[in-house]
Scaffold this active site. Sequence first.
Site, PDB file in Angstrom:
ATOM      1  N   ASP A 117       0.958  -1.230  -0.091  1.00 42.48           N
ATOM      2  CA  ASP A 117       0.067  -0.101   0.033  1.00 42.48           C
ATOM      3  C   ASP A 117       0.823   1.132   0.108  1.00 42.48           C
ATOM      4  OD1 ASP A 117      -2.415   1.507  -0.198  1.00 42.48           O
ATOM      5  OD2 ASP A 117      -2.704   1.289   2.099  1.00 42.48           O
ATOM      6  N   HIS A 124      -3.536  13.962   1.376  1.00 44.23           N
ATOM      7  CA  HIS A 124      -3.887  13.114   2.573  1.00 44.23           C
ATOM      8  C   HIS A 124      -2.461  13.173   3.568  1.00 44.23           C
ATOM      9  CE1 HIS A 124      -4.960   9.298   4.745  1.00 44.23           C
ATOM     10  NE2 HIS A 124      -3.716   8.930   4.471  1.00 44.23           N
ATOM     11  N   GLU A 190     -10.062   4.004   4.343  1.00 44.44           N
ATOM     12  CA  GLU A 190      -9.527   4.895   3.204  1.00 44.44           C
ATOM     13  C   GLU A 190      -9.869   4.357   1.838  1.00 44.44           C
ATOM     14  OE1 GLU A 190      -5.188   4.237   4.201  1.00 44.44           O
ATOM     15  OE2 GLU A 190      -5.526   5.795   5.989  1.00 44.44           O
ATOM     16  N   GLU A 192      -9.332   4.214  -1.895  1.00 41.47           N
ATOM     17  CA  GLU A 192      -8.096   3.992  -2.648  1.00 41.47           C
ATOM     18  C   GLU A 192      -8.257   3.379  -3.891  1.00 41.47           C
ATOM     19  OE1 GLU A 192      -4.707   2.378  -0.694  1.00 41.47           O
ATOM     20  OE2 GLU A 192      -5.254   3.221   1.285  1.00 41.47           O
ATOM     21  N   ASP A 224      -8.946   0.396   2.170  1.00 40.01           N
ATOM     22  CA  ASP A 224      -8.141  -0.024   3.545  1.00 40.01           C
ATOM     23  C   ASP A 224      -8.406   0.466   4.762  1.00 40.01           C
ATOM     24  OD1 ASP A 224      -5.706  -0.667   4.775  1.00 40.01           O
ATOM     25  OD2 ASP A 224      -4.646   1.445   4.331  1.00 40.01           O
ATOM     26  N   ARG A 228      -7.369   3.561  13.686  1.00 39.47           N
ATOM     27  CA  ARG A 228      -6.530   4.638  13.905  1.00 39.47           C
ATOM     28  C   ARG A 228      -5.732   4.523  15.433  1.00 39.47           C
ATOM     29  NH1 ARG A 228      -5.548   5.576   8.820  1.00 39.47           N
ATOM     30  NH2 ARG A 228      -7.427   6.482   7.781  1.00 39.47           N
ATOM     31  N   GLN A 231      -3.078   1.984  15.151  1.00 36.05           N
ATOM     32  CA  GLN A 231      -2.042   2.628  14.323  1.00 36.05           C
ATOM     33  C   GLN A 231      -1.262   3.429  14.861  1.00 36.05           C
ATOM     34  OE1 GLN A 231      -3.703   4.434  10.710  1.00 36.05           O
ATOM     35  NE2 GLN A 231      -1.959   4.865   9.902  1.00 36.05           N
ATOM     36  N   LYS A 244      -3.738  -2.248  10.282  1.00 30.90           N
ATOM     37  CA  LYS A 244      -4.174  -2.177   8.933  1.00 30.90           C
ATOM     38  C   LYS A 244      -4.588  -3.580   8.489  1.00 30.90           C
ATOM     39  CE  LYS A 244      -3.086   2.161   7.588  1.00 30.90           C
ATOM     40  NZ  LYS A 244      -3.875   2.942   6.895  1.00 30.90           N
ATOM     41  N   THR A 248      -8.846  -5.942   4.206  1.00 33.36           N
ATOM     42  CA  THR A 248      -8.652  -4.852   3.014  1.00 33.36           C
ATOM     43  C   THR A 248      -9.638  -5.342   2.091  1.00 33.36           C
ATOM     44  OG1 THR A 248      -6.291  -4.504   3.312  1.00 33.36           O
ATOM     45  CG2 THR A 248      -6.937  -3.699   1.275  1.00 33.36           C
ATOM     46  N   GLU A 350      -9.668  12.389   7.938  1.00 37.63           N
ATOM     47  CA  GLU A 350      -9.744  13.578   7.682  1.00 37.63           C
ATOM     48  C   GLU A 350     -10.842  14.573   7.690  1.00 37.63           C
ATOM     49  OE1 GLU A 350      -6.596  13.638   4.171  1.00 37.63           O
ATOM     50  OE2 GLU A 350      -7.701  11.477   4.544  1.00 37.63           O
TER      51      GLU A 350
HETATM   52 CA    CA Z   1      -3.745   2.991   2.982  1.00 35.48          CA
END
Ligand code: CA
Length: 403
Positions: A117, A124, A190, A192, A224, A228, A231, A244, A248, A350
């Site tokens: 990834d 971002h 996420e 993507e 993804d 948080r 992480q 993570k 996925t 975000e």
């Molecule tokens: Ca990602």
Amino acid sequence: MTTWLDVPADHPFGIHNLPYGIFSTEGTAPRVGVRIGDWVLDAGACAERAGMESGEVWLTPSLNSFLAQGREAWAAGRAFLHEQLTDDCHRDSVEPYLLPVADVTMHLPIEVADYVDFYASEHHATNVGRIFRPDSAPLTPNWKHLPIGYHGRAGTVVVSGTDVVRPTGQRKAPSDAEPTFGPSIRLDIEAELGFVVGDATQVGDRVGIDDAEDHLFGVVLLNDWSARDIQAWEYVPLGPFLGKSFATSISPWVVPLEALAAARVPLPGQDPEPLEYLRGERPAAGLDVHYEVELNGTVVARPEYRDLYWSPAQMLAHLTVNGASLRNGDLFGSGTISGAAKDTRGSLLELSWNGAEPIALDDGTTRTFLADGDTVTLRAWAPGPDGAPVGLGEVTGTIQPAR
Ligand code: CA
């Protein structure tokens, strides 16, 4: 190009698209299908009847054998499908191999070999830097010199529709004295784009930037899922790990890069100029893919893939510059797709600015991060030839309570 099938010109799965997936019907084995309109073509059976020997790979339960054949075979396969679906003379022989999409079950389209990834969106990376490292420069010194990435967990890539169990792990907020353990309380998404790779290489070889497209077969939508809190505590100094690797999700239809020729766009611009191995003979190109991020029926963001700083070819060239080989069925993600405007941010981290600005949903509730039972769906489309859309379909998943 028009098909003899009754498919409206503005259908996201029109004749210009023809994505590949793995499908089954009740009592039959998973095999390669090609989406056209609201039908799925049983590609291997159709090829077998037409006497196309190289189409045998479409009778297998993943796209990996087809991916191994390389770019010329990918083009030949696509040409075969175009001919079968546009020349009226094939209509009677092909029609028996078309199944209503509502009658099939879709499976993971590839046996994922290695999963990487990236982190290719400047907006971002800047937003995350501001949130996680408020006292430092938002972008790390390496960010504009190389596409930053990490190796993820191939075995937990799942197909759209698969439930996601809330992960459990360690967390420690800066204000906490000691770490604690429990279900994640900051579960996120996420948005993507995922790139599906074929035509394997040998260990020690590298794929030059001008050859990268020989190995880039197609794209999928990729979510993804990210915890948080897990992480933030674990990622220094080796990067993302258990925050993570629990899941996925990818969309079931792999849209060939050939179908996205009309969606190629210049990158936003790279300054400083990257090192030579990241510069091709042709200018690096991005893709014009429009996203919708839907949470429990409310569209909460509309990211634009064209905002990304690094091109897919640059990501692939960088991935192999040390001699790391490619395997058929490799998958790499672009990183979260975020733009400058708030409503183009591709993560709840975000959109809610780390929980400080709750997101209002149409049902009257608000969210900062995901609650059990929440459903997230990503949808996307790109411009095709003659203004026809090329749909990437959707990837969806629902959060189940921690076990
Ligand atoms: Ca990602």
